[in-house]
Design an enzyme around this catalytic site. Structure first.
Site, PDB file in Angstrom:
ATOM      1  N   GLU A 153       5.784  17.510  18.206  1.00 24.19           N
ATOM      2  CA  GLU A 153       4.363  17.218  18.391  1.00 24.19           C
ATOM      3  C   GLU A 153       4.185  16.283  19.574  1.00 24.19           C
ATOM      4  O   GLU A 153       3.099  15.767  19.812  1.00 24.19           O
ATOM      5  CB  GLU A 153       3.747  16.630  17.126  1.00 24.19           C
ATOM      6  CG  GLU A 153       4.359  15.335  16.652  1.00 24.19           C
ATOM      7  CD  GLU A 153       3.564  14.736  15.517  1.00 24.19           C
ATOM      8  OE1 GLU A 153       2.396  14.407  15.734  1.00 24.19           O
ATOM      9  OE2 GLU A 153       4.118  14.612  14.413  1.00 24.19           O
ATOM     10  N   THR A 185       5.579   1.640  12.895  1.00 21.30           N
ATOM     11  CA  THR A 185       6.072   2.924  12.356  1.00 21.30           C
ATOM     12  C   THR A 185       6.415   3.910  13.479  1.00 21.30           C
ATOM     13  O   THR A 185       6.405   5.122  13.271  1.00 21.30           O
ATOM     14  CB  THR A 185       5.066   3.557  11.362  1.00 21.30           C
ATOM     15  OG1 THR A 185       3.854   3.869  12.053  1.00 21.30           O
ATOM     16  CG2 THR A 185       4.750   2.629  10.209  1.00 21.30           C
ATOM     17  N   LYS A 202       6.622   5.697  -2.713  1.00 21.63           N
ATOM     18  CA  LYS A 202       5.254   6.057  -3.135  1.00 21.63           C
ATOM     19  C   LYS A 202       5.217   7.521  -3.566  1.00 21.63           C
ATOM     20  O   LYS A 202       4.644   7.876  -4.596  1.00 21.63           O
ATOM     21  CB  LYS A 202       4.269   5.849  -1.978  1.00 21.63           C
ATOM     22  CG  LYS A 202       4.056   4.401  -1.569  1.00 21.63           C
ATOM     23  CD  LYS A 202       3.211   4.386  -0.292  1.00 21.63           C
ATOM     24  CE  LYS A 202       3.172   3.031   0.374  1.00 21.63           C
ATOM     25  NZ  LYS A 202       2.230   2.089  -0.205  1.00 21.63           N
ATOM     26  N   SER A 224      -4.239   8.550   5.550  1.00 23.04           N
ATOM     27  CA  SER A 224      -3.130   9.490   5.747  1.00 23.04           C
ATOM     28  C   SER A 224      -2.112   9.354   4.616  1.00 23.04           C
ATOM     29  O   SER A 224      -1.556  10.353   4.144  1.00 23.04           O
ATOM     30  CB  SER A 224      -2.456   9.286   7.109  1.00 23.04           C
ATOM     31  OG  SER A 224      -1.740   8.066   7.158  1.00 23.04           O
ATOM     32  N   HIS A 262       9.472  13.572   3.733  1.00 19.23           N
ATOM     33  CA  HIS A 262       9.123  13.193   5.111  1.00 19.23           C
ATOM     34  C   HIS A 262       8.892  11.683   5.113  1.00 19.23           C
ATOM     35  O   HIS A 262       8.149  11.161   4.271  1.00 19.23           O
ATOM     36  CB  HIS A 262       7.848  13.930   5.561  1.00 19.23           C
ATOM     37  CG  HIS A 262       7.234  13.309   6.786  1.00 19.23           C
ATOM     38  ND1 HIS A 262       7.943  13.168   7.962  1.00 19.23           N
ATOM     39  CD2 HIS A 262       6.015  12.732   7.010  1.00 19.23           C
ATOM     40  CE1 HIS A 262       7.178  12.564   8.856  1.00 19.23           C
ATOM     41  NE2 HIS A 262       6.004  12.281   8.303  1.00 19.23           N
ATOM     42  N   CYS A 313       4.123  16.650  11.863  1.00 24.42           N
ATOM     43  CA  CYS A 313       5.517  16.481  11.412  1.00 24.42           C
ATOM     44  C   CYS A 313       6.029  17.658  10.599  1.00 24.42           C
ATOM     45  O   CYS A 313       7.187  17.664  10.176  1.00 24.42           O
ATOM     46  CB  CYS A 313       5.650  15.212  10.578  1.00 24.42           C
ATOM     47  SG  CYS A 313       5.192  13.740  11.468  1.00 24.42           S
ATOM     48  N   ASP A 341       4.277 -12.074   8.830  1.00 25.88           N
ATOM     49  CA  ASP A 341       5.489 -12.261   8.044  1.00 25.88           C
ATOM     50  C   ASP A 341       6.418 -11.036   8.226  1.00 25.88           C
ATOM     51  O   ASP A 341       5.995  -9.908   7.954  1.00 25.88           O
ATOM     52  CB  ASP A 341       5.063 -12.389   6.563  1.00 25.88           C
ATOM     53  CG  ASP A 341       6.238 -12.607   5.630  1.00 25.88           C
ATOM     54  OD1 ASP A 341       7.385 -12.543   6.084  1.00 25.88           O
ATOM     55  OD2 ASP A 341       5.964 -12.826   4.431  1.00 25.88           O
ATOM     56  N   SER A 352       0.544  15.859   9.263  1.00 28.47           N
ATOM     57  CA  SER A 352      -0.882  15.501   9.257  1.00 28.47           C
ATOM     58  C   SER A 352      -1.738  16.621   9.805  1.00 28.47           C
ATOM     59  O   SER A 352      -1.298  17.413  10.637  1.00 28.47           O
ATOM     60  CB  SER A 352      -1.096  14.239  10.089  1.00 28.47           C
ATOM     61  OG  SER A 352      -0.630  13.125   9.394  1.00 28.47           O
ATOM     62  N   ASN A 400      10.093   6.499  12.454  1.00 28.49           N
ATOM     63  CA  ASN A 400       9.527   7.847  12.333  1.00 28.49           C
ATOM     64  C   ASN A 400       9.940   8.702  13.525  1.00 28.49           C
ATOM     65  O   ASN A 400       9.702   8.319  14.673  1.00 28.49           O
ATOM     66  CB  ASN A 400       7.988   7.752  12.252  1.00 28.49           C
ATOM     67  CG  ASN A 400       7.354   9.067  11.791  1.00 28.49           C
ATOM     68  OD1 ASN A 400       8.036  10.064  11.590  1.00 28.49           O
ATOM     69  ND2 ASN A 400       6.032   9.058  11.611  1.00 28.49           N
TER      70      ASN A 400
HETATM   71  P1  HMG Z   1      -1.061  -1.901   7.395  1.00 28.70           P
HETATM   72  O1  HMG Z   1      -2.517  -1.810   7.178  1.00 28.70           O
HETATM   73  O2  HMG Z   1      -0.664  -2.831   8.465  1.00 28.70           O
HETATM   74  O3  HMG Z   1      -0.226  -2.352   6.167  1.00 28.70           O
HETATM   75  O4  HMG Z   1      -0.533  -0.450   7.752  1.00 28.70           O
HETATM   76  P2  HMG Z   1      -0.663  -2.778   4.671  1.00 28.70           P
HETATM   77  O5  HMG Z   1      -1.540  -3.957   4.751  1.00 28.70           O
HETATM   78  O6  HMG Z   1      -1.133  -1.559   3.906  1.00 28.70           O
HETATM   79  O7  HMG Z   1       0.768  -3.209   4.157  1.00 28.70           O
HETATM   80  C1  HMG Z   1       1.767  -2.274   4.003  1.00 28.70           C
HETATM   81  C2  HMG Z   1       2.557  -2.648   2.743  1.00 28.70           C
HETATM   82  O8  HMG Z   1       3.215  -3.892   3.014  1.00 28.70           O
HETATM   83  C3  HMG Z   1       1.671  -2.894   1.515  1.00 28.70           C
HETATM   84  O9  HMG Z   1       2.401  -2.453   0.387  1.00 28.70           O
HETATM   85  C4  HMG Z   1       1.567  -4.416   1.454  1.00 28.70           C
HETATM   86  O10 HMG Z   1       1.332  -4.924   0.152  1.00 28.70           O
HETATM   87  C5  HMG Z   1       2.936  -4.807   1.947  1.00 28.70           C
HETATM   88  P3  HMG Z   1       1.799  -1.281  -0.541  1.00 28.70           P
HETATM   89  O11 HMG Z   1       0.462  -1.717  -0.981  1.00 28.70           O
HETATM   90  O12 HMG Z   1       1.724  -0.057   0.370  1.00 28.70           O
HETATM   91  O13 HMG Z   1       2.805  -1.128  -1.631  1.00 28.70           O
HETATM   92  N1  HMG Z   1       3.009  -6.178   2.513  1.00 28.70           N
HETATM   93  C6  HMG Z   1       4.027  -7.013   2.297  1.00 28.70           C
HETATM   94  N2  HMG Z   1       5.161  -6.891   1.574  1.00 28.70           N
HETATM   95  C7  HMG Z   1       6.031  -7.957   1.557  1.00 28.70           C
HETATM   96  N3  HMG Z   1       5.780  -9.126   2.225  1.00 28.70           N
HETATM   97  C8  HMG Z   1       4.651  -9.271   2.947  1.00 28.70           C
HETATM   98  C9  HMG Z   1       3.717  -8.201   3.004  1.00 28.70           C
HETATM   99  N4  HMG Z   1       2.521  -8.021   3.624  1.00 28.70           N
HETATM  100  C10 HMG Z   1       2.102  -6.771   3.309  1.00 28.70           C
HETATM  101  N5  HMG Z   1       4.430 -10.419   3.587  1.00 28.70           N
HETATM  102  C11 HMG Z   1       0.210   1.789   7.558  1.00 28.70           C
HETATM  103  C12 HMG Z   1       0.367   0.356   7.045  1.00 28.70           C
HETATM  104  C13 HMG Z   1       1.307   2.662   7.008  1.00 28.70           C
HETATM  105  C14 HMG Z   1      -1.144   2.338   7.135  1.00 28.70           C
HETATM  106  C15 HMG Z   1       0.290   1.768   9.102  1.00 28.70           C
HETATM  107  O14 HMG Z   1       1.589   1.378   9.505  1.00 28.70           O
HETATM  108  C16 HMG Z   1      -0.034   3.116   9.749  1.00 28.70           C
HETATM  109  O15 HMG Z   1      -1.190   3.434  10.013  1.00 28.70           O
HETATM  110  N6  HMG Z   1       1.014   3.931  10.084  1.00 28.70           N
HETATM  111  C17 HMG Z   1       0.848   5.238  10.718  1.00 28.70           C
HETATM  112  C18 HMG Z   1       0.353   6.308   9.748  1.00 28.70           C
HETATM  113  C19 HMG Z   1       1.365   6.653   8.680  1.00 28.70           C
HETATM  114  O16 HMG Z   1       2.565   6.393   8.822  1.00 28.70           O
HETATM  115  N7  HMG Z   1       0.911   7.340   7.621  1.00 28.70           N
HETATM  116  C20 HMG Z   1       1.796   7.785   6.567  1.00 28.70           C
HETATM  117  C21 HMG Z   1       1.344   9.092   5.905  1.00 28.70           C
HETATM  118  S1  HMG Z   1       0.836  10.329   7.105  1.00 28.70           S
HETATM  119  C22 HMG Z   1       2.342  11.026   7.689  1.00 28.70           C
HETATM  120  O17 HMG Z   1       3.371  10.791   7.128  1.00 28.70           O
HETATM  121  C23 HMG Z   1       2.266  11.870   8.914  1.00 28.70           C
HETATM  122  C24 HMG Z   1       2.766  11.199  10.179  1.00 28.70           C
HETATM  123  O18 HMG Z   1       4.182  11.140  10.169  1.00 28.70           O
HETATM  124  C25 HMG Z   1       2.246  11.958  11.400  1.00 28.70           C
HETATM  125  C26 HMG Z   1       2.507  13.459  11.495  1.00 28.70           C
HETATM  126  O19 HMG Z   1       2.459  14.220  10.560  1.00 28.70           O
HETATM  127  O20 HMG Z   1       2.692  13.868  12.645  1.00 28.70           O
HETATM  128  C27 HMG Z   1       2.262   9.784  10.340  1.00 28.70           C
END
Ligand code: HMG
Length: 387
Positions: free
Chosen positions: A80, A153, A243, A202, A234, A112, A30, A306, A273
């Site tokens: 990075e 992302t 959040k 993360s 960030h 980051c 979706d 991270s 990102n």
């Molecule tokens: P995921 O497992 O695919 O997603 O990965 P999900 O199942 O957790 O769904 C995400 C949200 O969408 C949830 O909302 C769902 O409910 C919602 P939440 O519970 O969070 O409020 N959802 C929907 N909403 C509306 N309609 C729908 C629907 N379906 C689901 N139909 C994840 C998500 C972010 C984990 C993944 O994208 C990921 O692994 N990303 C990379 C890591 C990341 O960004 N981490 C963030 C913190 S770490 C950081 O910021 C450092 C970083 O930038 C790196 C660095 O420092 O270099 C990453």
């Protein structure tokens, strides 16, 4: 005490993007999961003749055109997604921008977070030498494995900031709060092109670090939560701000107010990102889209990288700051872009990377002045063209 902080700041992002609805269709999910669930519409994708060097030079170009190179004696390059294990990407940018040969160069890394380390080091350096300026550039191309949950992302872009005494845009407060811990939430061993990531962990750790950094900020004599008129976080994806802000509001026993974060989320939703540049893209987004005059108002900023380091810091918007922004230029960069088909995205995702010294000539596709013209004998050769 002399005010020190951000005198100018500018971003650059490539011309092409992947609409996340296209990715949702490919993954059979979706599209609301991306647009509402993580708050992303598009992710910026570089052409083969763009990389962290060309993005960085393009980001800094309006600043150099506006104020010249005089007084700049340090370039701190935060990334990075470095292109070399030894040579700083800043050296290439130094030549492309025509910076003085007396200017020192170094590359900084901590996921980051590194641009924030650069910003703080630059402020400390300018405190010691108030007649000097430091160019801090954050530039990254965020890539995750194809068909992984993190693919949505991705993103790419750069932010350049000129740090000086008596800045025109944002005075940075000397007080800040930090938290560092050795964790494995996201990392990329030298032999991998894409990171390994424990996505949900993360996100939890990001919030945990925010709480600790805020506590340290408070203990160090920081401002009260209620003093801030806007917060910039960030943004690995734009909804992360929601959040984070809910968490910080809860800690301070205040009902979260979305109007304090939404302006900072706008550009990220369109770009994705850009790792080290993301927090500063949020700052630009906030400064350029809040309709009220923010002069004299306090802004809270949270940087997370991270691995992991978190830092909460703050600043005061300067009178007349709007005259020193590049709002129209940035508006054009975002408006004049093209959407990619899934197949075109795949082709760009697989950027040439010869490991045997053979020559690859890049097709001229970048919209900016600077481009990676070719790779030959393990050397990256950059061109500058009139635009
Ligand atoms: P995921 O497992 O695919 O997603 O990965 P999900 O199942 O957790 O769904 C995400 C949200 O969408 C949830 O909302 C769902 O409910 C919602 P939440 O519970 O969070 O409020 N959802 C929907 N909403 C509306 N309609 C729908 C629907 N379906 C689901 N139909 C994840 C998500 C972010 C984990 C993944 O994208 C990921 O692994 N990303 C990379 C890591 C990341 O960004 N981490 C963030 C913190 S770490 C950081 O910021 C450092 C970083 O930038 C790196 C660095 O420092 O270099 C990453």
């Amino acid at each position: 005490m002399t005010k020190i902080g951000i005198d100018r700041l500018s971003f650059y992002t490539p011309q092409h993007y992947l609409e996340l609805a296209t990715l949702a269709e490919r993954q059979g999910i979706d599209p609301d999961k991306f647009s509402r669930g993580i708050g992303q519409e598009k992710i910026a994708i570089p052409t083969h003749d763009e990389d962290i060097v060309t993005l960085a030079a393009e980001a800094a170009r309006p600043i150099i055109e506006a104020v010249g190179t005089e007084g700049i004696d340090t370039l701190l390059f935060a990334t990075e997604t470095g292109i070399d294990q030894s040579k700083s990407a800043g050296i290439y940018v130094h030549r492309l921008l025509g910076l003085p040969t007396q200017c020192r160069n170094v590359e900084l890394k901590q996921a980051c977070y590194s641009a924030t380390a650069g910003l703080q080091m630059a402020c400390g350096y300018v405190a010691r030498k108030p007649d000097r300026k430091v160019l801090v550039i954050a530039s990254d191309v965020s890539r995750y494995d194809l068909d992984s949950p993190a693919e949505a992302t991705q993103g790419s872009g750069a932010v350049a900031m000129l740090i000086s005494a008596n800045p025109s845009v944002l005075e940075i407060d000397p007080v800040s709060g930090c938290h560092s811990e050795d964790i494995m939430d996201f990392w990329r061993p030298n032999y991998r092109k894409t990171p390994l990531v424990d996505g949900k962990y993360s996100t939890l750790k990001y919030m945990h670090f925010l709480g600790h950094a805020w506590a340290d900020y408070q203990e160090s004599g920081g401002r009260d939560f209620g003093d801030f008129v806007q917060f910039c976080y960030h943004l690995p994806f734009s909804r992360m701000a929601e959040k984070a802000h809910r968490q910080l509001s809860n800690i301070n026993k205040v009902k979260p107010d979305p109007t304090l974060i939404e302006p900072g989320m706008a550009y990220a939703r369109e770009i994705g990102n850009c790792y080290s540049a993301s927090l500063y893209l949020s700052l630009i987004s906030m400064l350029e889209t809040v309709p009220d005059d923010l002069a004299g108002k306090a802004i809270g900023l949270f940087s997370y990288g991270s691995g992991a380091v978190g830092e909460f810091f703050s600043g005061t918007v300067q009178p007349g700051y709007r005259d020193s922004l590049f709002t129209e230029h940035h508006g054009r960069l975002l408006a004049e872009r093209t959407s990619l088909s899934y197949d075109d995205y795949l082709e760009l995702w697989n950027a040439p990377d010869p490991h045997d010294g053979s020559e690859v000539v890049m097709e001229a596709a970048a919209r900016g002045r600077y481009r990676l013209a070719r790779i030959n004998e393990h050397k990256r050769l950059y061109d500058s063209v009139e635009t």
